[in-house]
Design an enzyme around this catalytic site. Structure first.
Site, PDB file in Angstrom:
ATOM      1  N   SER A  68       0.800  -1.224   0.000  1.00 55.35           N
ATOM      2  CA  SER A  68       0.000   0.000   0.000  1.00 55.35           C
ATOM      3  C   SER A  68       0.832   1.274   0.000  1.00 55.35           C
ATOM      4  CB  SER A  68      -0.947   0.018   1.196  1.00 55.35           C
ATOM      5  OG  SER A  68      -0.227   0.171   2.397  1.00 55.35           O
ATOM      6  N   LYS A 111       0.595   4.743   6.872  1.00 58.13           N
ATOM      7  CA  LYS A 111       0.046   5.544   5.773  1.00 58.13           C
ATOM      8  C   LYS A 111       0.633   6.952   5.839  1.00 58.13           C
ATOM      9  CE  LYS A 111      -2.808   2.114   4.838  1.00 58.13           C
ATOM     10  NZ  LYS A 111      -2.593   1.231   3.675  1.00 58.13           N
TER      11      LYS A 111
END
Length: 212
Positions: A68, A111
């Protein structure tokens, strides 16, 4: 007049008695050595425990599991995280953070911070805008194919993965509470060929963004 002649009296000669010489006491050196060795081992163990908990209180070590954050972070890399980064300050746009997933506190994710408290995030036509200003994101794998609008209230963040179309992040599960943030990633320390300090703000702040 009778005379008597005294026979000479001889005192028996006693041989001088000699005192036995004092023998030096034998010190149990081997016992002292083992005692010293045991103390050294104990001190080493105590120091190791103190260092372990001290380092864990200041930092965390996490493994990137998944794709990701490509191309910034690769699957299998190990990241050093600063737990104290936000004890006296607040996250900034561009920071790559580690946090507990709101829906599952047993799962930690990594993230990038995109939207800050009080901002409006809009995603459409392959671009992200903050309060109407488009971000120039050179660090992402590809433009996002999804769209949506989010208003970030106080105490929350909007986070996205750099691999926008293969990331489970705020565009799916919503906003991130600040209290769930574990810390700020500092560097990639393993594997050694990939070692580097992680650059945050220079990768996301642009002249266009700074002008609004």
């Amino acid at each position: 007049m009778e005379s008597t002649q005294l026979e000479p009296h001889y005192e028996p000669q006693l041989e001088p008695q000699t005192q036995p010489e004092a023998q030096p006491e034998v010190q149990p050196e081997h016992k002292e050595d083992w005692k010293r060795f045991g103390l050294d081992i104990l001190e080493t163990i105590v120091l190791a425990v103190v260092l372990y908990f001290g380092i864990n209180a200041l930092s965390a070590r996490v493994r990137v599991d998944g794709f990701s954050m490509i191309p910034t972070l690769q699957n299998g890399e190990y990241i050093l995280v600063n737990r104290l980064a936000y004890k006296t300050g607040q996250p900034e746009r561009g920071d790559i953070i580690v946090f507990s997933l709101p829906a599952d506190n047993g799962q930690d994710l990594i993230k990038r911070v995109i939207g800050l408290p009080g901002e409006t995030v809009h995603i459409s036509d392959g671009s992200v805008t903050i309060n109407g200003v488009k971000l120039q994101e050179s660090y992402i794998a590809q433009d996002p194919l999804y769209f949506g609008d989010w208003t970030v209230p106080e105490g929350y963040l909007f986070v996205l993965g750099d691999n926008r179309n293969d990331s489970r992040d705020s565009h799916q599960w919503g906003l991130l509470p600040l209290e769930n943030v574990i810390g700020k990633s500092v560097l990639i320390y393993c594997p050694p060929p990939e070692w580097k300090i992680i650059n945050h703000t220079e990768e996301v702040f642009t002249t266009q963004e700074q002008g609004y």
